[in-house]
Design a protein around this motif. Structure first.
Motif, PDB file in Angstrom:
ATOM      1  N   LEU A  19       0.836  -1.201   0.000  1.00 62.13           N
ATOM      2  CA  LEU A  19       0.000   0.000   0.000  1.00 62.13           C
ATOM      3  C   LEU A  19       0.870   1.249   0.000  1.00 62.13           C
ATOM      4  CD1 LEU A  19      -2.745   1.390   0.197  1.00 62.13           C
ATOM      5  CD2 LEU A  19      -2.639   1.099   2.693  1.00 62.13           C
ATOM      6  N   LEU A  20       1.965   1.227   0.761  1.00 64.33           N
ATOM      7  CA  LEU A  20       2.873   2.377   0.794  1.00 64.33           C
ATOM      8  C   LEU A  20       3.431   2.676  -0.589  1.00 64.33           C
ATOM      9  CD1 LEU A  20       4.455   4.492   2.459  1.00 64.33           C
ATOM     10  CD2 LEU A  20       6.244   2.772   2.756  1.00 64.33           C
ATOM     11  N   PHE A  21       3.755   1.626  -1.350  1.00 63.01           N
ATOM     12  CA  PHE A  21       4.255   1.806  -2.712  1.00 63.01           C
ATOM     13  C   PHE A  21       3.277   2.644  -3.530  1.00 63.01           C
ATOM     14  CE2 PHE A  21       4.241   0.597  -7.155  1.00 63.01           C
ATOM     15  CZ  PHE A  21       5.586   0.593  -7.511  1.00 63.01           C
ATOM     16  N   TRP A  22       1.980   2.312  -3.443  1.00 66.94           N
ATOM     17  CA  TRP A  22       0.988   3.020  -4.265  1.00 66.94           C
ATOM     18  C   TRP A  22       0.756   4.441  -3.762  1.00 66.94           C
ATOM     19  CZ3 TRP A  22       0.710   1.035  -8.676  1.00 66.94           C
ATOM     20  CH2 TRP A  22       0.755  -0.345  -8.874  1.00 66.94           C
ATOM     21  N   ILE A  23       0.837   4.646  -2.450  1.00 65.83           N
ATOM     22  CA  ILE A  23       0.688   5.997  -1.911  1.00 65.83           C
ATOM     23  C   ILE A  23       1.813   6.901  -2.418  1.00 65.83           C
ATOM     24  CG2 ILE A  23       0.809   7.381   0.213  1.00 65.83           C
ATOM     25  CD1 ILE A  23      -0.621   5.063   1.640  1.00 65.83           C
ATOM     26  N   ILE A  24       3.033   6.403  -2.346  1.00 67.40           N
ATOM     27  CA  ILE A  24       4.173   7.198  -2.830  1.00 67.40           C
ATOM     28  C   ILE A  24       4.083   7.381  -4.335  1.00 67.40           C
ATOM     29  CG2 ILE A  24       6.691   7.324  -3.012  1.00 67.40           C
ATOM     30  CD1 ILE A  24       6.903   5.724  -0.461  1.00 67.40           C
ATOM     31  N   LYS A  25       3.649   6.348  -5.042  1.00 68.80           N
ATOM     32  CA  LYS A  25       3.546   6.441  -6.512  1.00 68.80           C
ATOM     33  C   LYS A  25       2.578   7.544  -6.922  1.00 68.80           C
ATOM     34  CE  LYS A  25       3.698   5.109 -10.912  1.00 68.80           C
ATOM     35  NZ  LYS A  25       2.536   5.755 -11.541  1.00 68.80           N
ATOM     36  N   ALA A  28       4.162  10.839  -6.212  1.00 67.97           N
ATOM     37  CA  ALA A  28       5.241  11.111  -7.166  1.00 67.97           C
ATOM     38  C   ALA A  28       4.692  11.545  -8.521  1.00 67.97           C
ATOM     39  CB  ALA A  28       6.115   9.869  -7.334  1.00 67.97           C
ATOM     40  N   THR A  29       3.603  10.930  -8.957  1.00 71.68           N
ATOM     41  CA  THR A  29       3.029  11.313 -10.247  1.00 71.68           C
ATOM     42  C   THR A  29       2.385  12.694 -10.178  1.00 71.68           C
ATOM     43  OG1 THR A  29       0.971  10.134  -9.744  1.00 71.68           O
ATOM     44  CG2 THR A  29       2.636   8.928 -10.960  1.00 71.68           C
ATOM     45  N   THR A  30       1.816  13.018  -9.019  1.00 70.14           N
ATOM     46  CA  THR A  30       1.269  14.368  -8.833  1.00 70.14           C
ATOM     47  C   THR A  30       2.398  15.397  -8.838  1.00 70.14           C
ATOM     48  OG1 THR A  30      -0.502  13.412  -7.476  1.00 70.14           O
ATOM     49  CG2 THR A  30      -0.218  15.796  -7.395  1.00 70.14           C
ATOM     50  N   LEU A  31       3.496  15.051  -8.175  1.00 73.77           N
ATOM     51  CA  LEU A  31       4.680  15.916  -8.182  1.00 73.77           C
ATOM     52  C   LEU A  31       5.212  16.085  -9.598  1.00 73.77           C
ATOM     53  CD1 LEU A  31       7.090  17.433  -6.960  1.00 73.77           C
ATOM     54  CD2 LEU A  31       8.118  15.221  -6.404  1.00 73.77           C
ATOM     55  N   GLY A  32       5.160  15.027 -10.382  1.00 70.80           N
ATOM     56  CA  GLY A  32       5.626  15.124 -11.765  1.00 70.80           C
ATOM     57  C   GLY A  32       4.849  16.164 -12.551  1.00 70.80           C
ATOM     58  N   TYR A  76      15.475   4.807  -6.177  1.00 72.56           N
ATOM     59  CA  TYR A  76      14.333   4.305  -6.948  1.00 72.56           C
ATOM     60  C   TYR A  76      13.284   5.388  -7.148  1.00 72.56           C
ATOM     61  CZ  TYR A  76      10.195   1.706  -8.318  1.00 72.56           C
ATOM     62  OH  TYR A  76       9.070   1.281  -8.989  1.00 72.56           O
ATOM     63  N   TRP A  77      12.892   6.051  -6.066  1.00 75.11           N
ATOM     64  CA  TRP A  77      11.830   7.045  -6.185  1.00 75.11           C
ATOM     65  C   TRP A  77      12.304   8.323  -6.875  1.00 75.11           C
ATOM     66  CZ3 TRP A  77       7.218   5.447  -6.289  1.00 75.11           C
ATOM     67  CH2 TRP A  77       6.834   4.330  -5.538  1.00 75.11           C
ATOM     68  N   THR A  78      13.600   8.601  -6.787  1.00 76.44           N
ATOM     69  CA  THR A  78      14.151   9.707  -7.571  1.00 76.44           C
ATOM     70  C   THR A  78      13.986   9.421  -9.054  1.00 76.44           C
ATOM     71  OG1 THR A  78      15.784  10.308  -5.879  1.00 76.44           O
ATOM     72  CG2 THR A  78      16.252  10.995  -8.134  1.00 76.44           C
ATOM     73  N   THR A  79      14.247   8.181  -9.437  1.00 76.98           N
ATOM     74  CA  THR A  79      14.105   7.792 -10.842  1.00 76.98           C
ATOM     75  C   THR A  79      12.645   7.832 -11.271  1.00 76.98           C
ATOM     76  OG1 THR A  79      15.992   6.315 -10.504  1.00 76.98           O
ATOM     77  CG2 THR A  79      14.792   6.073 -12.557  1.00 76.98           C
ATOM     78  N   ILE A  80      11.734   7.383 -10.402  1.00 82.10           N
ATOM     79  CA  ILE A  80      10.302   7.457 -10.706  1.00 82.10           C
ATOM     80  C   ILE A  80       9.871   8.902 -10.928  1.00 82.10           C
ATOM     81  CG2 ILE A  80       7.991   7.221  -9.700  1.00 82.10           C
ATOM     82  CD1 ILE A  80       8.918   4.612 -10.752  1.00 82.10           C
ATOM     83  N   LEU A 235       7.095  16.750  -2.423  1.00 82.47           N
ATOM     84  CA  LEU A 235       8.432  16.184  -2.258  1.00 82.47           C
ATOM     85  C   LEU A 235       8.713  15.885  -0.788  1.00 82.47           C
ATOM     86  CD1 LEU A 235      11.068  15.385  -3.637  1.00 82.47           C
ATOM     87  CD2 LEU A 235      11.851  17.752  -3.370  1.00 82.47           C
ATOM     88  N   ALA A 236       8.304  16.794   0.094  1.00 83.73           N
ATOM     89  CA  ALA A 236       8.489  16.580   1.533  1.00 83.73           C
ATOM     90  C   ALA A 236       7.678  15.380   2.009  1.00 83.73           C
ATOM     91  CB  ALA A 236       8.085  17.828   2.306  1.00 83.73           C
ATOM     92  N   PHE A 237       6.476  15.218   1.480  1.00 82.73           N
ATOM     93  CA  PHE A 237       5.635  14.083   1.852  1.00 82.73           C
ATOM     94  C   PHE A 237       6.287  12.768   1.432  1.00 82.73           C
ATOM     95  CE2 PHE A 237       2.398  10.970   0.557  1.00 82.73           C
ATOM     96  CZ  PHE A 237       1.723  10.792   1.764  1.00 82.73           C
ATOM     97  N   ILE A 238       6.809  12.720   0.201  1.00 80.98           N
ATOM     98  CA  ILE A 238       7.470  11.512  -0.293  1.00 80.98           C
ATOM     99  C   ILE A 238       8.697  11.191   0.550  1.00 80.98           C
ATOM    100  CG2 ILE A 238       8.737  10.522  -2.254  1.00 80.98           C
ATOM    101  CD1 ILE A 238       6.867  12.206  -4.066  1.00 80.98           C
ATOM    102  N   ALA A 239       9.499  12.217   0.824  1.00 80.04           N
ATOM    103  CA  ALA A 239      10.702  12.020   1.639  1.00 80.04           C
ATOM    104  C   ALA A 239      10.333  11.507   3.028  1.00 80.04           C
ATOM    105  CB  ALA A 239      11.481  13.330   1.740  1.00 80.04           C
ATOM    106  N   GLY A 240       9.255  12.046   3.603  1.00 84.09           N
ATOM    107  CA  GLY A 240       8.808  11.604   4.908  1.00 84.09           C
ATOM    108  C   GLY A 240       8.382  10.140   4.902  1.00 84.09           C
ATOM    109  N   CYS A 241       7.653   9.743   3.869  1.00 78.60           N
ATOM    110  CA  CYS A 241       7.221   8.345   3.745  1.00 78.60           C
ATOM    111  C   CYS A 241       8.429   7.407   3.650  1.00 78.60           C
ATOM    112  CB  CYS A 241       6.344   8.174   2.515  1.00 78.60           C
ATOM    113  SG  CYS A 241       4.678   8.867   2.671  1.00 78.60           S
ATOM    114  N   ILE A 242       9.411   7.803   2.870  1.00 76.09           N
ATOM    115  CA  ILE A 242      10.602   6.965   2.693  1.00 76.09           C
ATOM    116  C   ILE A 242      11.388   6.854   3.996  1.00 76.09           C
ATOM    117  CG2 ILE A 242      12.843   6.817   1.514  1.00 76.09           C
ATOM    118  CD1 ILE A 242      11.503   8.157  -0.908  1.00 76.09           C
TER     119      ILE A 242
END
Length: 254
Positions: A19-25, A28-32, A76-80, A235-242
């Protein structure tokens, strides 16, 4: 076979699909979307220059990811994020600057995505995330993701603009489709690999319409937030999750 070579070939450098994978994904796509628009539109660099900048970052990230010895969630998430930002500017360049249009761009990118999956499958025999344990598989993986991220941008824009559903309507559509995929995962025996790629593809247009909803003007149905502020928060949210929830590498199925 030399043991060290076997371990290097078998080690996965993609995270477990949780589930965490999909939350970050989705984040990340919104950030994109917000990040890509910040460079190409807010900084007035244009889609072509924006695509050039993000393409360099994307290539550098993919090379680093393939050369890495072990799984790194940060890499990995930087590349995504790199794939989704370049996907945003590339899709906008094709759809708007080249005049292909959202429908034409979506059709072309869908064909390229299916072709990438087909070549990957016939070359290596599997497109499952669990099979990504060699440089060749990784290369196919990132090419396929690149096409899926670009397709998602075009599809999200087509749904929100051309189809007239707006950003909130588009978000509801893609959320509903993702719920159907989740239901199929829980209650059917449909191929898990097929469902993974369906969900992976659908999270991108969801991120695209959510990103547009955040930063587009009120008159266009958005919240008119700063693209830079929205990008920084995401970006802060993604970093926090990681940082708070460390991820493990996907386990290769033997």
């Amino acid at each position: 076979m030399n043991k060290s070579i076997y371990l290097r070939e078998s080690a996965s450098k993609v995270p477990e699909v949780t589930l965490l994978f999909w939350i970050i994904k989705i984040a990340a796509t919104t950030l994109g979307e917000t990040g890509g628009d910040a460079v190409s539109m807010s900084m007035h660099l244009g889609y072509l220059v924006g695509t050039g900048i993000f393409s360099v970052i994307f290539l550098a990230a993919v090379i680093a990811q393939i050369k890495a010895k072990h799984f790194s969630s940060v890499l990995y998430w930087t590349t995504i994020i790199a794939t989704t930002t370049v996907g945003t500017t590339l899709a906008d360049f094709a759809d708007r600057s080249l005049g292909i249009g959202y429908a034409g761009g979506s059709t072309l990118l869908a064909a390229l995505l299916l072709a990438s999956l087909a070549v990957w499958y016939f070359t290596l025999g599997s497109v499952s995330v669990d099979s990504i344990s060699s440089p060749k598989a990784e290369l196919f993986y990132w090419i396929t993701i690149m096409f899926s991220q670009t397709l998602g941008t075009a599809l999200g824009d087509w749904t929100a603009d051309t189809a007239g559903l707006g950003y909130s309507g588009g978000a509801l559509v893609f959320t509903g489709l993702l719920a159907l995929v989740a239901g199929a995962y829980c209650w059917t025996k449909i191929s898990r690999t097929m469902l993974f790629w369906a969900a992976f593809i659908l999270t991108r247009p969801l991120g695209a319409v959510v990103g547009d909803f955040l930063d587009k003007p009120l008159s266009a149905g958005g919240l008119d937030l700063s693209r830079f502020a929205a990008s920084a928060i995401l970006l802060a949210f993604i970093a926090g999750c990681i940082y708070i929830f460390p991820q493990k590498a996907s386990q290769k199925a033997h």
